[in-house]
Design an enzyme around this catalytic site. Sequence first.
Site, PDB file in Angstrom:
ATOM      1  N   ILE A 177       0.871  -1.174   0.000  1.00 49.47           N
ATOM      2  CA  ILE A 177       0.000   0.000   0.000  1.00 49.47           C
ATOM      3  C   ILE A 177       0.911   1.228   0.000  1.00 49.47           C
ATOM      4  O   ILE A 177       2.071   1.156   0.394  1.00 49.47           O
ATOM      5  CB  ILE A 177      -0.978   0.031   1.201  1.00 49.47           C
ATOM      6  CG1 ILE A 177      -0.226  -0.010   2.543  1.00 49.47           C
ATOM      7  CG2 ILE A 177      -1.973  -1.102   1.126  1.00 49.47           C
ATOM      8  CD1 ILE A 177      -1.152   0.122   3.752  1.00 49.47           C
ATOM      9  N   ASP A 178       0.373   2.351  -0.464  1.00 43.33           N
ATOM     10  CA  ASP A 178       1.171   3.567  -0.596  1.00 43.33           C
ATOM     11  C   ASP A 178       1.739   4.003   0.758  1.00 43.33           C
ATOM     12  O   ASP A 178       1.156   3.743   1.814  1.00 43.33           O
ATOM     13  CB  ASP A 178       0.328   4.707  -1.169  1.00 43.33           C
ATOM     14  CG  ASP A 178      -0.109   4.460  -2.603  1.00 43.33           C
ATOM     15  OD1 ASP A 178       0.488   3.578  -3.258  1.00 43.33           O
ATOM     16  OD2 ASP A 178      -1.047   5.154  -3.049  1.00 43.33           O
ATOM     17  N   ARG A 179       2.853   4.706   0.677  1.00 49.53           N
ATOM     18  CA  ARG A 179       3.530   5.183   1.891  1.00 49.53           C
ATOM     19  C   ARG A 179       2.603   6.019   2.766  1.00 49.53           C
ATOM     20  O   ARG A 179       2.582   5.871   3.987  1.00 49.53           O
ATOM     21  CB  ARG A 179       4.762   6.003   1.496  1.00 49.53           C
ATOM     22  CG  ARG A 179       5.513   6.609   2.671  1.00 49.53           C
ATOM     23  CD  ARG A 179       6.712   7.411   2.202  1.00 49.53           C
ATOM     24  NE  ARG A 179       7.437   8.002   3.316  1.00 49.53           N
ATOM     25  CZ  ARG A 179       8.527   8.736   3.197  1.00 49.53           C
ATOM     26  NH1 ARG A 179       9.018   8.984   1.995  1.00 49.53           N
ATOM     27  NH2 ARG A 179       9.119   9.234   4.259  1.00 49.53           N
TER      28      ARG A 179
ATOM     29  N   ARG B  51      -6.936   6.643  -5.539  1.00 50.20           N
ATOM     30  CA  ARG B  51      -6.658   8.083  -5.564  1.00 50.20           C
ATOM     31  C   ARG B  51      -6.981   8.691  -6.931  1.00 50.20           C
ATOM     32  O   ARG B  51      -7.600   9.765  -7.019  1.00 50.20           O
ATOM     33  CB  ARG B  51      -5.196   8.322  -5.194  1.00 50.20           C
ATOM     34  CG  ARG B  51      -4.856   7.888  -3.785  1.00 50.20           C
ATOM     35  CD  ARG B  51      -3.351   7.718  -3.544  1.00 50.20           C
ATOM     36  NE  ARG B  51      -2.626   8.969  -3.717  1.00 50.20           N
ATOM     37  CZ  ARG B  51      -1.310   9.075  -3.610  1.00 50.20           C
ATOM     38  NH1 ARG B  51      -0.573   7.993  -3.364  1.00 50.20           N
ATOM     39  NH2 ARG B  51      -0.731  10.252  -3.770  1.00 50.20           N
TER      40      ARG B  51
END
Length: 315
Positions: A144-146, A243
């Site tokens: 998953i994104d930072r 997003r």
Amino acid sequence: MKDDKPKVQFIEIADDFEGQRIDNFLRARLKNVPKSMIYRVLRKGEVRVNKKRIKPEYKLQAGDLIRIPPIRVPEQENAAPVSTKLDKVAELENCIIYEDEHMLVLNKPSGTAVHGGSGLKFGAIEALRALRPQARFLELVHRIDRDTSGILLVAKKRSALRMLQAQFREKTVQKYYFALVMGEWKPSCRKITAPLLKNEVNSIVRVNPNGKASDTRFKVLEKYPNATLVQASPVTGRTHQIRVHCQYAGHPIAWDDRYGDRRFDAYTAKGGLSRLFLHAANIRFVHPATNESMELNADMGPELVRALDYLRKRS
């Protein structure tokens, strides 16, 4: 006098690593060695399995004997071991929401990358390995994104990794995210299937007819003045999918530094928000060893809770 000259390594493959590609095995083992160097020694035949040359896609078998040639890492590439005394590392222990002998599930904090690299000394997986030095095997099941918080699955056995990743490939894993988006999301907008294309230079993702098929399901959870809390469930797993799909719908996520709206960020900042409001809150899958259906929930951090409380008061 200490001899720092690199030496040939011989490694016998244990059952846990059966089925893993040799290139991925080497990248995980040779932490500080540049990826380009690993593929170079593979191409030149300097890495041998059972005394034979192999290709990067070769899949390891239990009992294989690997010969790794001497590899000298440039000094600037050397990194000190991750210290468990660092606050960010120690705090991850309290973020573990499930653990057994097969897997571990983390409620990853926002701002923590899943792995090191690109200027980062360490990420969640390196920190977990430091916290679990006795663990022979710890590998990310997915990413998953930072700046996204929430559920992250980590396998503690090769067999568990294979079974869990197979569920992701077959799209039987159900993941649900909470996202605070700009404006009023219409309840009738339940699905976005806009194809996504990633720019390999800057990693920016855009909707593009030449992109990969992408599918995200949405559900309105709560409405506020000029904002909506939605549940997003990605069917496919493209980079930045939720997003970009929110931006495409005209409802960017709060504090999205790539696809967001600065006016909306300023609005939500009044409620104390200063991070991406995207949280992996729930996951459903089959346990890799027991075959039992599992459902796990990860609580939102206090900053997200305060931001929603502020918006509710404005309502």
